[in-house]
Design an enzyme around this catalytic site. Structure first.
Site, PDB file in Angstrom:
ATOM      1  N   ASN A 203       3.961  -8.994  -0.684  1.00  0.00           N
ATOM      2  CA  ASN A 203       2.731  -8.235  -0.212  1.00  0.00           C
ATOM      3  C   ASN A 203       1.662  -8.935  -0.509  1.00  0.00           C
ATOM      4  OD1 ASN A 203       1.195  -5.905  -0.197  1.00  0.00           O
ATOM      5  ND2 ASN A 203       1.401  -5.465  -2.527  1.00  0.00           N
TER       6      ASN A 203
ATOM      7  N   ASP B 299       7.469  -1.882 -10.879  1.00  0.00           N
ATOM      8  CA  ASP B 299       7.293  -1.743  -9.513  1.00  0.00           C
ATOM      9  C   ASP B 299       5.488  -2.073  -9.433  1.00  0.00           C
ATOM     10  OD1 ASP B 299       7.584  -1.520  -6.705  1.00  0.00           O
ATOM     11  OD2 ASP B 299       7.534   0.783  -6.544  1.00  0.00           O
TER      12      ASP B 299
ATOM     13  N   GLY C  42       0.554   2.919  -5.226  1.00  0.00           N
ATOM     14  CA  GLY C  42       0.881   1.967  -6.110  1.00  0.00           C
ATOM     15  C   GLY C  42       0.428   2.084  -7.298  1.00  0.00           C
TER      16      GLY C  42
END
Lengths: 309, 417
Positions: free
Chosen positions: B96, B306, B325
């Protein structure tokens, strides 16, 4: 005089029945005012209101502006079809820039659900939600209930069906909350594709047959199909939609009782209702528009009186 | 590294000292003695901490550390320090980034940044070039540089034939292919779980169907191709059932669940707080129960924080526009402890290592020391002062969590808070 339980009008779901009663009683007074030869009161001479419309609007914007001017508030207008994000400025910055010019209250329409709630947490001003995405349009629901009360005497115990695009409609959601809060029975009717899957959990009936819905109700609130919010065609054609969910005079006359027809506007004549229905004595569409000014005067007046404290 | 750890309660079912409070002597990074009481005859550094517990170091299969390209969110160095402070000795870092980590040289760059740290960074390479979902990246070449898996972070593989080819191709070198479980066409403009809450908020919903359809598709493909598939962050009842069935058929599939998906239901979104905007979205109590059951019966192979630091500019905006997120490393232990007992919490934090190529290191004499140090007792309100990440987008902010992490000793290095 009693006051609202809230400092902002962000949605009907944040109000209690006493708030609605207070708004209606205040609107009764203002409705009398706007029918006088001199339609203006000096109540808010020391209040400045910014109308921020980040989404197209004609009638709601005019109605708010008129309500503010009838109360003698100073009014500034800002319209931008573009969201502030696209311009590179955040919503908080845009609004804080305007507030630094000593503005007391913000009336905001915005394409994103929750924009008013977000703003109320980050800026120092009283916020009136004039529609936030598919979330709420509280003044519309208030004027709708006020119009039912005016025509039928009371909202409590009445059966109201909301017909059309429920999925994309802030008017439907605010109406459901407002009507339930006042003890009305609520049904939604439309193609299954335009009814949220979990709407039944809000305590409303779901009907896909328009005739059955109309035979059940005292009031039918006919919504516009919000093509601008659709990412896919939710029904094959307008023609086919009208065949199933349009109200014409023949259908209205064939019902077992005389129901009240409402519409938040703008009407697509010949789609959700035909002209002869829109112009019939059963329709209270223009009463809704007039009541909109009185309701918005009441809301602004009541919120402003909390600022003054 | 020579140290003496005093009075540590060992939580490690694979060790004969499980649940016993012992002293541990470490010489040259290796456990040389475990006993009730060990004298510090050689004047080694002593570690003595309040109610000290130790376990094998913890593992997180999905973190994001910003670099390269998003240094305003997080850096690899600070991310690894955060992992260490939170008890983790190995983390799988997603591609990412900008540019996306999709080549041997990118993997090498990431490894060089992490070199010498107490925490082992396991680079996850992109499955396709620039994670565009079009052409396979050089998976083998990345594998040789140390990539432990291949994943277009949070981007579903929309073309089923691409996943078919990826699974077949990666099986040549036993590569692990990850597929984000989401069918984008069903998601549309959805931003939260489709439920009565999304209806009430006027926010577009993401039906559970969007996840289960993709999981079902991926399992059909895996059955056809063979190979190794990992499904990161499942969130629904149906996904658990589908994966359970696939495992009973003998398919080589693993999956993870995000800790926040075990903790929150979608009704926390009522205030439009963007800290709760995560992908997959927060679901329902029924989903939470199925996910916990899936962890108990082994259907779900691992939990993950996560961890995804997002700068405030992408969070303090209208809900529709806010980025998905949350950070999660700092709160992982404390949050799990509110849901599970200590033994289960530690088990969950050490699950799934082997799938990502990390060796287990039981607390036994002769093994190199690779441990998390913590005190499992004590409730506290998780707040900004507990955040070590550069970004402060913490879904667990203001939640009451349990237990404090002291740090780690791993890779021959002591990293204590």
């Amino acid at each position: 005089m009693s006051e609202l339980s809230v400092d902002h009008l962000l949605g009907i779901k944040y109000l209690n029945p006493q708030d609605i009663q207070l708004i209606f009683e205040t609107a009764d007074h203002f409705k009398e005012v706007i029918n006088r030869p001199i339609k203006k009161v000096p109540s808010l001479r020391d209040i400045t209101i910014a109308n921020l419309f980040f989404e197209n609007s004609t009638r709601t914007k005019l109605s708010f502006e008129l309500a503010e001017k009838r109360l003698s508030a100073d009014v500034i207008n800002f319209s931008s079809a573009q969201s502030s994000v696209k311009k590179g400025e955040t919503l908080i910055d845009t609004v804080n820039n305007i507030l630094s010019m000593k503005v007391d209250m913000v009336v905001m329409r915005h394409p994103n659900p929750g924009a008013g709630i977000f703003l109320s947490k980050h800026v120092k001003a009283s916020i009136v939600n004039a529609g936030d995405g598919a979330h709420e349009h509280p003044t519309q629901a208030l004027l709708d209930s006020y119009s039912i009360r005016e025509r039928l005497g009371d909202v409590h115990g009445k059966k109201v069906v909301i017909v059309g695009d429920i999925l994309h409609s802030r008017v439907a959601l605010s109406n459901i909350f407002a009507l339930k809060l006042q003890g009305a029975e609520v049904m939604v009717c439309g193609p299954k594709t335009l009814i949220p899957k979990y709407i039944g959990e809000l305590g409303v009936k779901v009907e896909t047959n328009l005739r059955a819905a109309l035979n059940w109700c005292d009031v039918a609130n006919m919504l516009r199909v919000q093509n601008e919010r659709m990412d896919i065609n939710y029904f094959p054609s307008t023609r086919e939609y009208t065949q199933q969910f349009g109200v014409d005079k023949a259908l209205l006359d064939s019902l077992n009782k005389e129901i009240v027809i409402m519409h938040p506007g703008p009407i697509n004549r010949g789609v959700e209702i035909t002209s002869d229905v829109a112009d019939s004595k059963q329709a209270i569409i223009l009463d809704q528009v007039q009541n909109g000014v009185a309701i918005r005067m009441a809301v602004i007046y009541l919120l402003a009186s909390k600022i003054k404290q | 590294m020579n140290i003496l750890i005093k009075s540590a309660t060992i939580i490690d079912p694979s060790s004969e000292f499980h649940n016993k409070t012992q002293d541990l002597l470490i010489e040259d990074g290796v456990i040389s003695k475990i006993a009730n009481s060990i004298e510090n005859t050689k004047d080694y550094q002593e570690i003595q901490l309040d109610n000290l517990h130790i376990s094998q170091g913890w593992f997180d299969s999905s973190v994001c550390f910003g670099e390269p390209g998003f240094e305003e969110r997080e850096t690899i160095e600070n991310g690894l320090n955060t992992a260490a402070a939170s008890g983790f000795t190995a983390v799988g870092m997603n591609a990412n980034s900008y540019p996306v980590i999709d080549s041997n040289s990118n993997i090498t760059f990431v490894n060089s940044k992490a070199n010498g740290h107490a925490v082992k960074l396991l680079p996850i390479g992109a499955l396709t070039y620039a994670s565009k979902g079009e052409d396979l990246a050089e998976l083998y070449d990345m594998n040789t540089a140390g990539a432990v898996a291949f994943y277009d972070y949070k981007k579903p593989i929309t073309n089923p034939n691409l996943l078919k080819i990826a699974l077949q191709y990666a099986s040549n070198f036993d590569g692990l292919v990850c597929s984000f479980p989401q069918e984008n066409k069903i998601v549309g403009h959805g931003v939260m779980n489709e439920n009565v809450t999304s209806t009430t908020l006027g926010l577009k919903g993401i039906p559970a169907l969007a996840e289960s359809m993709q999981v079902a598709r991926d399992l059909f493909l895996l059955e056809y191709t063979g190979g190794k598939l990992h499904i990161p962050t499942i969130s629904t009842v149906e996904s658990v059932a589908l994966i359970k069935e696939a495992k009973s058929k003998g398919l080589d599939v693993s999956c993870s669940v995000a800790i926040h998906n075990l903790y929150f239901t979608d009704d926390v979104l009522n205030g439009f707080n963007t800290h709760y905007k995560v992908l997959p979205p927060l679901r329902t109590q029924k989903d939470i129960e199925a996910l916990i059951e899936g962890l108990k019966d082994g259907t779900i192979d691992m939990v993950t924080s996560d961890h995804n630091p997002i700068d405030i500019e992408h969070k303090k905006i209208e809900f529709d526009h806010a980025a998905y997120g949350t950070i999660g490393l700092e709160s992982a232990f404390g949050a799990l402890q509110t849901k599970f007992d200590l033994d289960k919490t530690i088990e969950l934090l050490t699950l799934g290592k082997a799938r990502f190529g990390v060796k287990s290191s039981p607390i036994k004499i002769g093994n190199p020391l690779n441990i998390a140090l913590f005190n499992p007792v004590g409730a506290y309100t998780f707040s900004k002062k507990h955040i070590n990440s550069k970004s402060h987008n913490a879904i667990f902010e203001n939640e009451t969590l349990k237990g404090k992490v002291y740090g780690i000793i791993a890779n021959g290095k002591i990293s204590l808070n």
